[in-house]
Design a protein around this motif. Structure first.
Motif, mmCIF file in Angstrom:
data_model
loop_
_atom_site.group_PDB
_atom_site.id
_atom_site.type_symbol
_atom_site.label_atom_id
_atom_site.label_comp_id
_atom_site.label_asym_id
_atom_site.label_seq_id
_atom_site.Cartn_x
_atom_site.Cartn_y
_atom_site.Cartn_z
ATOM 1 N N UNK A 111 1.102 -1.046 -0.232
ATOM 2 C CA UNK A 111 0.041 0.028 -0.463
ATOM 3 C C UNK A 111 0.477 1.193 -0.272
ATOM 4 N N UNK A 112 0.503 2.434 -1.402
ATOM 5 C CA UNK A 112 1.488 3.385 -1.341
ATOM 6 C C UNK A 112 0.571 4.123 -0.631
ATOM 7 N N UNK A 113 1.448 5.167 0.030
ATOM 8 C CA UNK A 113 -0.124 6.237 0.793
ATOM 9 C C UNK A 113 0.778 7.436 0.438
ATOM 10 N N UNK A 114 0.001 8.159 -0.013
ATOM 11 C CA UNK A 114 0.248 9.686 -1.058
ATOM 12 C C UNK A 114 -0.271 10.589 -0.129
ATOM 13 N N UNK A 115 0.424 11.618 0.847
ATOM 14 C CA UNK A 115 -0.105 12.212 1.111
ATOM 15 C C UNK A 115 -0.167 13.643 0.110
ATOM 16 N N UNK A 116 -1.693 14.376 0.249
ATOM 17 C CA UNK A 116 -1.406 15.749 -0.381
ATOM 18 C C UNK A 116 -1.689 17.003 0.103
ATOM 19 N N UNK A 117 -1.616 18.040 -0.595
ATOM 20 C CA UNK A 117 -1.860 18.959 -0.128
ATOM 21 C C UNK A 117 -2.997 20.135 0.527
ATOM 22 N N UNK A 118 -3.763 19.486 0.085
ATOM 23 C CA UNK A 118 -5.749 19.817 0.394
ATOM 24 C C UNK A 118 -6.242 18.547 -0.272
ATOM 25 N N UNK A 119 -7.518 18.150 0.574
ATOM 26 C CA UNK A 119 -8.361 16.985 -0.124
ATOM 27 C C UNK A 119 -8.740 17.320 -1.114
ATOM 28 N N UNK A 120 -8.867 18.110 -1.682
ATOM 29 C CA UNK A 120 -9.773 18.556 -3.200
ATOM 30 C C UNK A 120 -8.153 17.533 -4.049
ATOM 31 N N UNK A 121 -7.030 18.118 -3.577
ATOM 32 C CA UNK A 121 -5.541 16.816 -4.829
ATOM 33 C C UNK A 121 -6.100 15.338 -4.380
ATOM 34 N N UNK A 122 -6.309 15.278 -2.971
ATOM 35 C CA UNK A 122 -7.023 14.096 -2.992
ATOM 36 C C UNK A 122 -7.709 13.116 -3.353
ATOM 37 N N UNK A 123 -8.369 14.041 -4.055
ATOM 38 C CA UNK A 123 -10.215 13.208 -4.470
ATOM 39 C C UNK A 123 -9.812 13.122 -5.922
ATOM 40 N N UNK A 124 -8.568 13.994 -6.613
ATOM 41 C CA UNK A 124 -8.635 14.114 -7.543
ATOM 42 C C UNK A 124 -7.826 12.925 -7.952
ATOM 43 N N UNK A 125 -6.428 13.028 -7.260
ATOM 44 C CA UNK A 125 -5.724 11.766 -7.267
ATOM 45 C C UNK A 125 -6.471 10.625 -7.306
ATOM 46 N N UNK A 146 0.064 -2.546 -4.933
ATOM 47 C CA UNK A 146 -0.098 -2.701 -4.958
ATOM 48 C C UNK A 146 -1.740 -2.306 -5.061
ATOM 49 N N UNK A 147 -1.249 -1.487 -4.221
ATOM 50 C CA UNK A 147 -2.421 -0.743 -3.954
ATOM 51 C C UNK A 147 -2.288 1.001 -3.517
ATOM 52 N N UNK A 148 -3.092 2.183 -3.833
ATOM 53 C CA UNK A 148 -3.000 3.757 -3.829
ATOM 54 C C UNK A 148 -3.265 4.004 -2.943
ATOM 55 N N UNK A 149 -3.221 4.750 -1.687
ATOM 56 C CA UNK A 149 -4.297 5.768 -0.382
ATOM 57 C C UNK A 149 -3.376 6.949 -0.720
ATOM 58 N N UNK A 150 -4.695 8.147 -0.528
ATOM 59 C CA UNK A 150 -4.294 9.120 -1.375
ATOM 60 C C UNK A 150 -5.023 9.828 0.080
ATOM 61 N N UNK A 151 -4.514 10.898 0.934
ATOM 62 C CA UNK A 151 -4.391 11.199 2.549
ATOM 63 C C UNK A 151 -4.759 13.308 1.969
ATOM 64 N N UNK A 152 -5.494 13.608 2.879
ATOM 65 C CA UNK A 152 -5.460 15.358 2.632
ATOM 66 C C UNK A 152 -4.668 15.400 3.692
ATOM 67 N N UNK A 153 -4.901 16.362 4.133
ATOM 68 C CA UNK A 153 -3.897 17.533 5.611
ATOM 69 C C UNK A 153 -4.598 16.757 6.792
ATOM 70 N N UNK A 154 -3.984 16.499 7.830
ATOM 71 C CA UNK A 154 -5.025 16.280 9.194
ATOM 72 C C UNK A 154 -4.587 17.101 9.936
ATOM 73 N N UNK A 155 -5.666 16.835 11.082
ATOM 74 C CA UNK A 155 -5.258 17.433 12.445
ATOM 75 C C UNK A 155 -3.998 17.054 13.480
ATOM 76 N N UNK A 156 -4.101 16.753 14.135
ATOM 77 C CA UNK A 156 -3.132 16.662 14.730
ATOM 78 C C UNK A 156 -3.385 15.159 15.026
ATOM 79 N N UNK A 157 -3.041 13.798 15.417
ATOM 80 C CA UNK A 157 -3.810 12.973 16.361
ATOM 81 C C UNK A 157 -2.308 12.125 16.936
#
Length: 175
Positions: A111-125, A146-157
């Protein structure tokens, strides 16, 4: 301990061992052993030695790329190198504009996780997932994506790692 043998006292048959080197024969005599010409015969070289003949086929040095490929294959580094190439060449793979707003952050269990600047970029990707995954499989088959996961900016967890304690986390630290 053996005494040093006087060379004059050595029988003529022992001293005339022409095949044994003089230093070896002297050593053997000092140890009290009889130098044997049978053990010290020079081995005959094979007259035709194709493997060591100069200018024979296969004697040219290999290309540096081929040598490094063989080294990485023999050492089991191909998967690691393919993953590093994928991360390093993300801009070529996804495009320059996309790479400005996204970056791969982890690759675990296919699983390749890609972090995006905004949720809009994550949704388009997310819409482009099949195209990007196909291109990754074509260019970097050894990476094991085998799979991709696009995430947007998050609040601290406060939840990190595979073992997390349920709850809301610390609440009185900001006051």
């Amino acid at each position: 301990m053996n005494d040093i043998v006087n060379p004059a006292s050595v029988p003529a048959s022992e001293a005339s061992a022409p095949e044994a080197p003089e230093t070896v024969a002297t050593y053997l005599r000092l140890r009290g052993l009889k130098p044997s010409a049978k053990n010290w015969r020079k081995k005959k070289r094979v007259a035709i030695d194709d493997e060591n003949a100069p200018f024979a086929p296969g004697r040219d040095p290999g290309a540096l790329g081929a040598v490094l490929d063989k080294l990485s294959r023999d050492s089991g580094w191909q998967i690691t190198l393919a993953r590093e190439d994928l991360v390093r060449q993300w801009a070529d793979l996804a495009g320059a504009d996309t790479a400005k707003h996204s970056e791969p952050v982890s690759l675990e269990r296919g699983l390749l996780t890609v972090k995006c600047d905004s949720t809009a970029w994550a949704k388009n990707l997310q819409y482009m997932r099949a195209t990007i995954l196909t291109e990754i499989g074509r260019r970097y088959p050894d990476a094991g994506v085998e799979n991709l996961r696009f995430i947007g900016p998050d609040v601290p967890s406060w939840k990190w790692g595979p073992r997390v304690v349920p709850g809301r986390g610390p609440r009185d630290t900001y006051g």
